[in-house]
Design a protein around this motif. Structure first.
Motif, PDB file in Angstrom:
ATOM      1  N   PHE A  26      43.158  43.656 -30.674  1.00 21.95           N
ATOM      2  CA  PHE A  26      44.283  43.225 -29.842  1.00 21.95           C
ATOM      3  C   PHE A  26      45.028  42.126 -30.573  1.00 21.95           C
ATOM      4  N   LEU A  27      46.335  42.281 -30.726  1.00 24.90           N
ATOM      5  CA  LEU A  27      47.182  41.215 -31.240  1.00 24.90           C
ATOM      6  C   LEU A  27      47.889  40.615 -30.040  1.00 24.90           C
ATOM      7  N   ALA A  28      47.580  39.353 -29.754  1.00 24.44           N
ATOM      8  CA  ALA A  28      48.041  38.734 -28.523  1.00 24.44           C
ATOM      9  C   ALA A  28      49.008  37.590 -28.801  1.00 24.44           C
ATOM     10  N   GLY A  29      50.012  37.516 -27.960  1.00 21.94           N
ATOM     11  CA  GLY A  29      50.991  36.444 -28.049  1.00 21.94           C
ATOM     12  C   GLY A  29      52.123  36.769 -28.998  1.00 21.94           C
ATOM     13  N   PRO A  30      53.224  36.048 -28.872  1.00 24.05           N
ATOM     14  CA  PRO A  30      54.417  36.355 -29.659  1.00 24.05           C
ATOM     15  C   PRO A  30      54.251  36.168 -31.164  1.00 24.05           C
ATOM     16  N   THR A  31      53.468  35.190 -31.598  1.00 25.52           N
ATOM     17  CA  THR A  31      53.304  34.962 -33.035  1.00 25.52           C
ATOM     18  C   THR A  31      52.626  36.158 -33.696  1.00 25.52           C
ATOM     19  N   ALA A  32      51.529  36.631 -33.137  1.00 28.02           N
ATOM     20  CA  ALA A  32      50.813  37.782 -33.700  1.00 28.02           C
ATOM     21  C   ALA A  32      51.661  39.047 -33.609  1.00 28.02           C
ATOM     22  N   GLN A  33      52.430  39.177 -32.545  1.00 26.62           N
ATOM     23  CA  GLN A  33      53.267  40.375 -32.399  1.00 26.62           C
ATOM     24  C   GLN A  33      54.411  40.384 -33.403  1.00 26.62           C
ATOM     25  N   ARG A  34      54.950  39.216 -33.731  1.00 27.03           N
ATOM     26  CA  ARG A  34      55.982  39.159 -34.781  1.00 27.03           C
ATOM     27  C   ARG A  34      55.387  39.554 -36.131  1.00 27.03           C
ATOM     28  N   LEU A  35      54.162  39.107 -36.388  1.00 25.58           N
ATOM     29  CA  LEU A  35      53.491  39.489 -37.637  1.00 25.58           C
ATOM     30  C   LEU A  35      53.298  41.001 -37.689  1.00 25.58           C
ATOM     31  N   LEU A  36      52.830  41.584 -36.608  1.00 24.98           N
ATOM     32  CA  LEU A  36      52.622  43.032 -36.557  1.00 24.98           C
ATOM     33  C   LEU A  36      53.938  43.779 -36.798  1.00 24.98           C
ATOM     34  N   ALA A  37      55.003  43.323 -36.167  1.00 21.36           N
ATOM     35  CA  ALA A  37      56.307  43.970 -36.359  1.00 21.36           C
ATOM     36  C   ALA A  37      56.745  43.883 -37.822  1.00 21.36           C
ATOM     37  N   PHE A  38      56.544  42.728 -38.437  1.00 19.09           N
ATOM     38  CA  PHE A  38      56.889  42.552 -39.848  1.00 19.09           C
ATOM     39  C   PHE A  38      56.069  43.494 -40.732  1.00 19.09           C
ATOM     40  N   LEU A  39      54.763  43.548 -40.508  1.00 23.73           N
ATOM     41  CA  LEU A  39      53.899  44.404 -41.323  1.00 23.73           C
ATOM     42  C   LEU A  39      54.292  45.870 -41.202  1.00 23.73           C
ATOM     43  N   ARG A  40      54.683  46.278 -40.018  1.00 22.89           N
ATOM     44  CA  ARG A  40      55.126  47.669 -39.833  1.00 22.89           C
ATOM     45  C   ARG A  40      56.496  47.903 -40.473  1.00 22.89           C
ATOM     46  N   GLU A  41      57.411  46.983 -40.250  1.00 24.82           N
ATOM     47  CA  GLU A  41      58.762  47.136 -40.795  1.00 24.82           C
ATOM     48  C   GLU A  41      58.750  47.188 -42.321  1.00 24.82           C
ATOM     49  N   GLU A  42      57.935  46.370 -42.942  1.00 24.22           N
ATOM     50  CA  GLU A  42      57.883  46.305 -44.406  1.00 24.22           C
ATOM     51  C   GLU A  42      56.905  47.318 -45.015  1.00 24.22           C
ATOM     52  N   LYS A  43      56.317  48.169 -44.162  1.00 24.11           N
ATOM     53  CA  LYS A  43      55.405  49.242 -44.578  1.00 24.11           C
ATOM     54  C   LYS A  43      54.105  48.719 -45.214  1.00 24.11           C
ATOM     55  N   TRP A  44      53.686  47.526 -44.831  1.00 28.88           N
ATOM     56  CA  TRP A  44      52.361  47.041 -45.200  1.00 28.88           C
ATOM     57  C   TRP A  44      51.315  47.700 -44.299  1.00 28.88           C
ATOM     58  N   LEU A  45      51.762  48.120 -43.123  1.00 27.93           N
ATOM     59  CA  LEU A  45      50.879  48.737 -42.143  1.00 27.93           C
ATOM     60  C   LEU A  45      51.590  49.958 -41.588  1.00 27.93           C
ATOM     61  N   TYR A  46      51.007  51.120 -41.821  1.00 24.69           N
ATOM     62  CA  TYR A  46      51.579  52.356 -41.313  1.00 24.69           C
ATOM     63  C   TYR A  46      50.459  53.359 -41.085  1.00 24.69           C
ATOM     64  N   GLU A  47      50.729  54.291 -40.212  1.00 23.80           N
ATOM     65  CA  GLU A  47      49.730  55.272 -39.832  1.00 23.80           C
ATOM     66  C   GLU A  47      49.840  56.509 -40.710  1.00 23.80           C
ATOM     67  N   THR A  48      48.686  57.060 -41.060  1.00 22.16           N
ATOM     68  CA  THR A  48      48.624  58.333 -41.768  1.00 22.16           C
ATOM     69  C   THR A  48      47.562  59.193 -41.068  1.00 22.16           C
ATOM     70  N   PRO A  49      47.516  60.475 -41.371  1.00 23.62           N
ATOM     71  CA  PRO A  49      46.485  61.304 -40.742  1.00 23.62           C
ATOM     72  C   PRO A  49      45.058  60.815 -41.028  1.00 23.62           C
ATOM     73  N   THR A  50      44.845  60.219 -42.197  1.00 26.90           N
ATOM     74  CA  THR A  50      43.502  59.727 -42.520  1.00 26.90           C
ATOM     75  C   THR A  50      43.295  58.262 -42.146  1.00 26.90           C
ATOM     76  N   ARG A  51      44.340  57.585 -41.772  1.00 31.11           N
ATOM     77  CA  ARG A  51      44.242  56.175 -41.364  1.00 31.11           C
ATOM     78  C   ARG A  51      45.007  55.957 -40.059  1.00 31.11           C
ATOM     79  N   PRO A  52      44.486  56.502 -38.947  1.00 27.86           N
ATOM     80  CA  PRO A  52      45.167  56.304 -37.661  1.00 27.86           C
ATOM     81  C   PRO A  52      45.079  54.837 -37.225  1.00 27.86           C
ATOM     82  N   LEU A  53      46.060  54.403 -36.470  1.00 33.80           N
ATOM     83  CA  LEU A  53      46.116  53.014 -36.015  1.00 33.80           C
ATOM     84  C   LEU A  53      45.940  52.887 -34.506  1.00 33.80           C
ATOM     85  N   GLY A  54      45.318  53.880 -33.892  1.00 33.94           N
ATOM     86  CA  GLY A  54      45.121  53.855 -32.452  1.00 33.94           C
ATOM     87  C   GLY A  54      44.234  52.728 -31.966  1.00 33.94           C
TER      88      GLY A  54
END
Length: 188
Positions: free
Chosen positions: A128-156
């Protein structure tokens, strides 16, 4: 069940500190013990919440840094002192039934990225990423493609929690899924 809490010593806001305390309380009410760094800031707030509900609160630190980093917060009921950072991270993750991460410094970022890597390669621990600071980090990691889902690496295994109420709801849903996963075939 054990929850691991990663959060910094300098809360980004009073609201995030209050959220950490409410998350600690919700975890204890759901039957979780708490592993955390043992020090102040968001760690102390989460420990205060968990301790207020009678949960076991364990501080996990390094043998060589305990004196340098100071005394544990008053809510830690037990402690584990380990020889190095790798052993400390492995201790957290090997014992985690779920992880909660909030804002923090480079140490918290290191812990969070280790948890995400662990959950994609070793076993799918809910994070769980909780609070606005952690959620901004998560959004950044996804936007910059540091964190993305693949069939072998699901992010559920990743969830966000904007508030204590959302965290409680998602925690309850997780507990319901765990119950369903262990229920005999055909219901019960």
């Amino acid at each position: 069940m054990t929850a691991v809490f990663f959060g910094g010593v300098r809360p980004a806001s009073c609201e995030e500190e209050k959220l950490a305390e409410e998350i600690g309380r919700a975890l204890a009410q759901a039957g979780y013990s708490l592993l955390h760094g043992g020090y102040n800031g968001l760690m102390e707030a989460a420990a205060r919440g968990a301790a207020s509900e009678g949960a076991l609160v364990t501080a996990v630190t390094l043998i060589s840094k305990h004196d340098e980093w100071g005394a544990f917060n008053p809510h830690a009921t037990t402690s584990v002192r380990l020889p190095d950072l790798g052993t400390r991270l492995n201790h957290y993750l090997d014992h985690a039934d779920l992880v909660v991460a909030m804002g923090g410094g480079i140490g918290t970022l290191h812990e969070l990225t280790a948890a995400v890597y662990y959950a994609t390669t070793i076993r799918p621990v809910p994070i769980f990423l909780a609070g606005p600071t952690a959620q901004r980090l998560l959004a950044f990691l996804r936007e910059e493609k540091w964190l993305y889902e693949t069939p072998t690496r699901p992010l559920g295994f990743l969830s966000t929690a904007e508030s204590a109420e959302v965290f409680r709801d998602r925690l309850a849903a997780l507990d319901t899924l765990d119950t369903l996963d262990t229920a005999p075939i055909g219901g019960a």
